[in-house]
Design an enzyme around this catalytic site. Structure first.
Site, short mmCIF file in Angstrom:
data_model
loop_
_atom_site.label_atom_id
_atom_site.label_comp_id
_atom_site.label_asym_id
_atom_site.label_seq_id
_atom_site.Cartn_x
_atom_site.Cartn_y
_atom_site.Cartn_z
CG HIS A 1 41.88 34.80 36.05
ND1 HIS A 1 42.92 35.61 36.07
CD2 HIS A 1 41.03 34.89 34.99
CE1 HIS A 1 43.01 36.03 34.50
NE2 HIS A 1 41.83 35.74 34.16
CD GLU B 1 44.38 37.23 38.02
OE1 GLU B 1 44.26 36.22 38.48
OE2 GLU B 1 43.90 37.82 36.98
#
Length: 289
Positions: A247, A209
């Protein structure tokens, strides 16, 4: 050979009597994993899901021979629960809990220095060796035994990769969700080392990510030591700068941690890039003979 867990792994659940701990323990049992007890302070001596419940991890370990803990304890108390499991000298702690304060996890990391226990997570889907042992929240039915390793910061994209591998006729040796928090117990390099040494893993899907530098560090390791094909996807390519996406670890700061920087580093290390999550299975399949 499997990495981290297999059919002989003996698991306890910390927080077994809570709604999530109870539900997911039941799912893991239905998959065939060897769960042998649970821990809820104050409920020692009772039974839940027909498993004995203990007041402490140390009691549970002594009575059941457990070597792994799955943590479903609420965020304010989860760090202490991890440290309790580490103090009981378990082989592995898999922490599913989301929302643990970063300072708590820094305390956990400090506590774990010099100790042998490995932590997966927090804020992760867990770990599975298909057909042998599932510890976590992943849908067991989509995983098939095979020779492809999967390591990911994203739970949902792990399931997508696994589903696509099944669509192109490939199973998995093990799948490890390392979690999306900025401070976690096991990183990409830790898992890649295990896959590199595993004679039953032929290739790896790695899902990263935006945010942080874990993927760039993994690229350096892959370039120097990793001997197997790697397919990579980085989530968050369209995220605006300075915007947190999902996140807690997925935030670009100071111009670092962008998807493009990660793609470039991993491509330079010899990895095959999947620009869309829909291409993960096909891209991996193209890398193996």
């Amino acid at each position: 050979m499997s990495i981290l867990v297999d059919k002989n792994t003996r698991v306890i659940t910390q927080g077994i009597t809570g709604a999530q701990g109870s539900f997911h323990t039941e799912q893991c049992l239905a998959y065939g994993s060897q769960f042998v007890g649970g821990v809820t302070p104050g409920k020692g001596g009772t039974k839940h899901l027909n498993l004995p419940v203990f007041n402490s991890v140390r009691d549970a370990q002594k009575q059941t021979g457990a070597n792994v803990s799955m943590v479903f304890v609420p965020p304010p108390f989860a760090a202490d629960s991890i440290m309790e499991a580490v103090d009981a000298d378990l082989d592995l702690v898999v922490c599913i809990t989301e929302g643990i304060p970063v300072l708590d996890m820094i305390r956990v990391k400090k506590f774990m220095e010099g100790r042998r226990t490995r932590l997966i997570g927090p804020n992760c889907p867990g770990v599975i060796t298909p057909g042998q042992c599932k510890i976590g929240i992943m849908p067991g039915q989509i995983h098939k035994p095979g020779r492809i390793g999967v390591v990911s910061r994203s739970g949902t994209l792990t399931y997508e990769a696994v589903f696509q591998l099944g669509q192109v006729g490939l199973g998995q040796s093990s799948c490890v969700g390392i979690g999306g928090d900025p401070v976690n117990g096991t990183n990409f390099i830790d898992v890649l080392r295990l896959f590199n040494a595993d004679k039953d893993t032929d290739a790896v899907i790695m899902i990263g990510e935006i945010g942080g530098s874990a993927e760039e560090e993994a690229a350096e390791y892959i370039k120097k030591e990793f001997k197997k094909p790697v397919t990579v996807f980085i989530a968050g390519a369209s995220a605006p700068k300075g915007k947190r996406m999902g996140h807690a670890g997925a935030i670009i700061s100071g111009g670092k941690g962008t998807a493009e920087a990660k793609f470039a580093a991993l491509e330079a290390a010899g990895c095959k890039i999947a620009r869309s999550p829909a291409d993960l299975g096909r891209t991996l399949k193209s890398q193996i003979k």
